[in-house]
Design a protein around this motif. Structure first.
Motif, PDB file in Angstrom:
ATOM      1  N   UNK A   1     -18.694  23.586  45.436  1.00  0.00           N
ATOM      2  CA  UNK A   1     -19.609  23.696  44.307  1.00  0.00           C
ATOM      3  C   UNK A   1     -19.242  22.641  43.266  1.00  0.00           C
ATOM      4  N   UNK A   2     -20.102  21.645  43.128  1.00  0.00           N
ATOM      5  CA  UNK A   2     -19.813  20.533  42.220  1.00  0.00           C
ATOM      6  C   UNK A   2     -19.573  21.009  40.787  1.00  0.00           C
ATOM      7  N   UNK A   3     -20.274  22.040  40.378  1.00  0.00           N
ATOM      8  CA  UNK A   3     -20.167  22.537  38.993  1.00  0.00           C
ATOM      9  C   UNK A   3     -18.745  22.954  38.646  1.00  0.00           C
ATOM     10  N   UNK A   4     -17.995  23.425  39.637  1.00  0.00           N
ATOM     11  CA  UNK A   4     -16.623  23.855  39.388  1.00  0.00           C
ATOM     12  C   UNK A   4     -15.638  22.682  39.339  1.00  0.00           C
ATOM     13  N   UNK A   5     -16.110  21.528  39.722  1.00  0.00           N
ATOM     14  CA  UNK A   5     -15.247  20.337  39.766  1.00  0.00           C
ATOM     15  C   UNK A   5     -15.570  19.372  38.621  1.00  0.00           C
ATOM     16  N   UNK A   6     -16.789  19.414  38.149  1.00  0.00           N
ATOM     17  CA  UNK A   6     -17.233  18.521  37.084  1.00  0.00           C
ATOM     18  C   UNK A   6     -16.825  19.076  35.719  1.00  0.00           C
ATOM     19  N   UNK A   7     -16.426  18.188  34.818  1.00  0.00           N
ATOM     20  CA  UNK A   7     -16.135  18.660  33.467  1.00  0.00           C
ATOM     21  C   UNK A   7     -15.215  17.726  32.710  1.00  0.00           C
ATOM     22  N   UNK A   8     -14.787  18.199  31.569  1.00  0.00           N
ATOM     23  CA  UNK A   8     -13.885  17.436  30.708  1.00  0.00           C
ATOM     24  C   UNK A   8     -12.553  17.230  31.434  1.00  0.00           C
ATOM     25  N   UNK A   9     -12.033  16.027  31.343  1.00  0.00           N
ATOM     26  CA  UNK A   9     -10.782  15.714  32.049  1.00  0.00           C
ATOM     27  C   UNK A   9      -9.621  16.585  31.561  1.00  0.00           C
ATOM     28  N   UNK A  10      -9.635  16.969  30.288  1.00  0.00           N
ATOM     29  CA  UNK A  10      -8.556  17.820  29.781  1.00  0.00           C
ATOM     30  C   UNK A  10      -8.628  19.221  30.377  1.00  0.00           C
ATOM     31  N   UNK A  11      -9.825  19.682  30.653  1.00  0.00           N
ATOM     32  CA  UNK A  11      -9.991  20.981  31.300  1.00  0.00           C
ATOM     33  C   UNK A  11      -9.459  20.929  32.730  1.00  0.00           C
ATOM     34  N   UNK A  12      -9.546  19.766  33.345  1.00  0.00           N
ATOM     35  CA  UNK A  12      -9.044  19.595  34.707  1.00  0.00           C
ATOM     36  C   UNK A  12      -7.525  19.509  34.728  1.00  0.00           C
ATOM     37  N   UNK A  13      -6.967  18.678  33.838  1.00  0.00           N
ATOM     38  CA  UNK A  13      -5.517  18.450  33.868  1.00  0.00           C
ATOM     39  C   UNK A  13      -4.712  19.655  33.405  1.00  0.00           C
ATOM     40  N   UNK A  14      -5.280  20.468  32.490  1.00  0.00           N
ATOM     41  CA  UNK A  14      -4.463  21.493  31.832  1.00  0.00           C
ATOM     42  C   UNK A  14      -4.287  22.761  32.652  1.00  0.00           C
TER      43      UNK A  14
END
Length: 322
Positions: free
Chosen positions: A221-234
């Motif tokens: 699901x692309x929606x769960x992978x797309x987003x702010x980079x800080x939300x990804x790294x943290x």
């Protein structure tokens, strides 16, 4: 059929709610189950093949040494045969097996600051080069996720989350959108909304001879992978805190900031960490409603969820509101 295949290969079979995983000495085969959960759809052979291909392509971005490719499974003489294309009935992702001792989750006691610097560099460089997905940075997109979280966890008030904490976290979260609406759009304009990994957790980071490998990204699901980079790294920051390695978390965040020079780092980081801890608290709470989970496991899940929600509360207190 999968059980027979695993036995014929001399491998162990592990099941998740979405996949069968056949584990051999040096190789792992992952076969997707024909399920449809709404947010994830593997219901047809075509969709399973498409998601296998996608899994390999996406994961090679951060772990090129592990993902070998997609292989066919054929039914021949009433039995399944791997890497055989005579009568294809399934597909599998073929991977190099990562030794358990190489996982960050299993080596927290021996992981050094230098190790975390390497991880931070990999994540930062990945985010700086990943594809932009600007539309997913709008505050209403993020608010949809947090509103859903609060709606789905209301039933656990008094069980895994205290009413006071629930209301405090919700209030701080909602006020964050009001306070920093303009910054959300600034981050979109500056290209900080990217096609990330979606699940950078301790168990998905490995130290291999070739380098740091971050695997098992969200492909379904692309929606769960797309987003702010800080939300990804943290996500990794939150887990390091959860397991009591604030020292490693500090090194990781410091190096990531050094590499990305993110001007809103201190503003957005506690907000996103609060979100990540809250999501994990929610998902862990869901286990309490699963009739297949033994009571002993439910008690453990309850304690873990409480700890995660307390961590979310701590992060909420760190959110800066003007």
């Amino acid at each position: 059929m999968v059980e027979e295949l695993a036995k014929s290969l001399g491998g162990a079979l592990v099941q998740t709610h979405t996949s069968w995983v056949i584990i051999l000495k040096d190789i792992v085969y992952k076969v997707k189950k024909p399920v449809n959960f709404g947010f994830l759809d593997y219901s047809t052979l075509e969709k399973r093949k498409e998601n296998c291909d996608k899994e390999v392509v996406l994961n090679r971005r951060l772990c090129p040494w592990v993902y070998i490719g997609v292989v066919p499974i054929s039914e021949v003489g009433g039995k399944w045969r791997i890497e055989d294309d005579r009568n294809v009935v399934e597909y599998a992702v073929k991977m190099r097996r990562i030794p358990d001792k190489r996982l960050l989750l299993n080596r927290l006691g021996e992981t050094t600051a230098e190790d975390m610097v390497k991880v931070a560099r990999v994540v930062a460089e990945f985010h700086l080069s990943a594809d932009r997905v600007d539309e997913f940075g709008k505050p209403e997109v993020m608010k949809f996720n947090t509103d859903e979280n609060f709606m789905q966890t209301e039933k656990y008030i008094g069980t895994t989350i205290m009413k006071e904490d629930y209301e405090f976290i919700k209030d701080r979260t909602d006020r964050f959108y009001e306070t920093y609406e303009e910054l959300f759009y600034k981050r979109i304009k500056e290209g900080r909304i990217r096609d990330g990994h979606g699940d950078i957790r301790l168990e998905h980071v490995a130290f291999l001879e070739e380098g740091v490998c971050i695997f098992d990204c969200i492909e379904f699901n692309d929606r769960f992978r797309y987003g702010d980079v800080l939300n990804d790294m943290c996500f990794l920051s939150m887990e390091l805190d959860f397991f009591g390695r604030e020292d490693l978390r500090g090194v990781y965040e410091e190096e990531y900031l050094k590499r990305t020079k993110d001007p809103e780092f201190s503003i957005f980081l506690p907000f996103f960490k609060c979100y990540r801890a809250y999501v994990r608290g929610k998902v862990t709470s869901f286990l309490l409603d699963d009739p297949h989970v033994p009571e002993e496991e439910k008690e453990k899940a309850k304690e873990k969820a409480r700890k995660l929600f307390k961590l979310a509360r701590r992060y909420a207190q760190e959110i800066k509101l003007t």
